[in-house]
Design an enzyme around this catalytic site. Structure first.
Site, PDB file in Angstrom:
ATOM      1  N   SER A 209       0.885  -1.167   0.000  1.00 51.22           N
ATOM      2  CA  SER A 209       0.000   0.000   0.000  1.00 51.22           C
ATOM      3  C   SER A 209       0.922   1.216   0.000  1.00 51.22           C
ATOM      4  CB  SER A 209      -0.950  -0.039   1.195  1.00 51.22           C
ATOM      5  OG  SER A 209      -1.743   1.118   1.227  1.00 51.22           O
TER       6      SER A 209
ATOM      7  N   LYS B  70      -4.641   2.552  -3.116  1.00 51.12           N
ATOM      8  CA  LYS B  70      -3.849   2.136  -1.958  1.00 51.12           C
ATOM      9  C   LYS B  70      -4.714   1.938  -0.703  1.00 51.12           C
ATOM     10  CE  LYS B  70       0.120   1.759  -4.036  1.00 51.12           C
ATOM     11  NZ  LYS B  70       0.696   0.404  -4.228  1.00 51.12           N
TER      12      LYS B  70
ATOM     13  N   TYR C 240      -4.401   7.008  -7.303  1.00 56.06           N
ATOM     14  CA  TYR C 240      -3.374   6.310  -6.526  1.00 56.06           C
ATOM     15  C   TYR C 240      -3.860   6.080  -5.098  1.00 56.06           C
ATOM     16  CZ  TYR C 240       1.226   5.176  -4.558  1.00 56.06           C
ATOM     17  OH  TYR C 240       2.278   4.546  -3.929  1.00 56.06           O
TER      18      TYR C 240
END
Ligand code: NAD
Length: 262
Positions: A143, A161, A157
């Site tokens: 992550s 994550k 993004y």
């Protein structure tokens, strides 16, 4: 820097995605140093070939983790050559686009999610039957600090994550009865070319100099520094070792105690 103690991983069979450079390669080297048998995959054929000279003990396959056919082929190669699997490191992840949500290219959104979270699913689903046969099985999912904090101008993004942490915690519960441990790793900013380009993109999007972004980043970490790929690699090796036999379902920050993202 070498690890100071033995982690009892001699002969462990390890698959690391995106292992031809960056955190993946540092992790592959750290496992190999412990005597593990390591297979890396990567989308970059040239970088894989270079490993033949620098890291000849690492087995290598070309594979895009977002391509399910390629991942199926990868698992045939890996389980054939290693004879099973003890550790999956779901490391592949791209930075994705930088910009305001309404300005993002939807295809760039799709690609970020396809690699960063669906790629982890693609690999985990094929790894699990092999991990069930291992006496020390684990999965490490990469992550990010962007999976703990909101991250303006990097919504794909950050969303991918945060998804990694939900995937990790759910899978840990699902696989606990099989003795398979599942943890997420949340690195802060790793010094190197990737963060340089992330900083440049953010500076352009905000209309400031790159040094402004870099100073903000460093100052958000209590330890006032960026981290190294080896810092992340060592944590992954520890979590895969029998020393971490009762650690599962965690999202471990390795980020100099980062308090927020910029
Ligand atoms: P990187 O950008 O250095 O890339 C590493 C490798 O990924 C490259 O060799 C590239 O060819 C490969 N790759 C790219 N797309 C791929 C795909 N679809 N399939 C297979 N391989 C692919 O990456 P990194 O900085 O080492 O990051 C590794 C992981 O750590 C990623 O999941 C990233 O999001 C996460 N992370 C990195 C940082 C950082 O500052 N570097 C911070 C937090 C989290």
């Amino acid at each position: 820097m070498s690890l100071p103690m033995s982690f009892d991983l001699k002969g462990a069979r390890v698959l690391i995605t995106a292992g031809a450079s960056g955190i993946g390669l540092a992790t592959a080297r750290a496992f190999a140093q412990e005597g593990a048998r390591v297979h890396v995959c990567d989308i970059d054929q040239t970088a894989l070939e270079a490993l033949g000279t620098t890291d000849a003990t690492l087995e290598r396959s070309a594979c895009d983790v977002s391509d399910r056919v390629a991942v199926a082929h990868l698992f045939q190669e890996v389980t054939g050559s290693l004879g099973g699997l003890d550790v999956l490191v779901n490391n592949a992840g791209i930075a994705g686009p930088t910009g305001r949500c309404e300005d993002l290219d939807p295809e760039a959104w799709d690609q970020t999610l396809a690699i960063n979270i669906t790629g982890q699913f693609n690999c985990a689903r094929l790894a699990i039957p092999h991990l069930r046969l291992s006496r020390n099985a684990s999965i490490a999912n990469l992550s990010s600090a962007a999976g703990r904090f909101g991250f303006a101008l990097r919504t794909p993004y950050s969303a991918s994550k945060w998804a990694v942490i939900g995937f990790t915690k759910s899978l840990s519960i699902e696989l606990g009865g099989d003795g398979i441990r599942v943890n997420a790793i949340c690195p802060g900013s790793v010094a190197g070319p990737r963060i340089d380009s992330v900083i440049a993109n953010k500076a352009a999007a905000r209309g400031v100099a790159p040094e402004v972004i870099r100073n903000e980043l460093v100052n958000k970490a209590s330890l006032k520094r960026l981290i190294s790929a080896e810092d992340v690699a060592h944590a992954i090796v520890f979590l895969a070792s029998p020393l971490a036999a009762n650690i599962s379902g965690h999202a471990l920050p390795i980020d100099g105690d980062t308090q927020a993202l910029v």
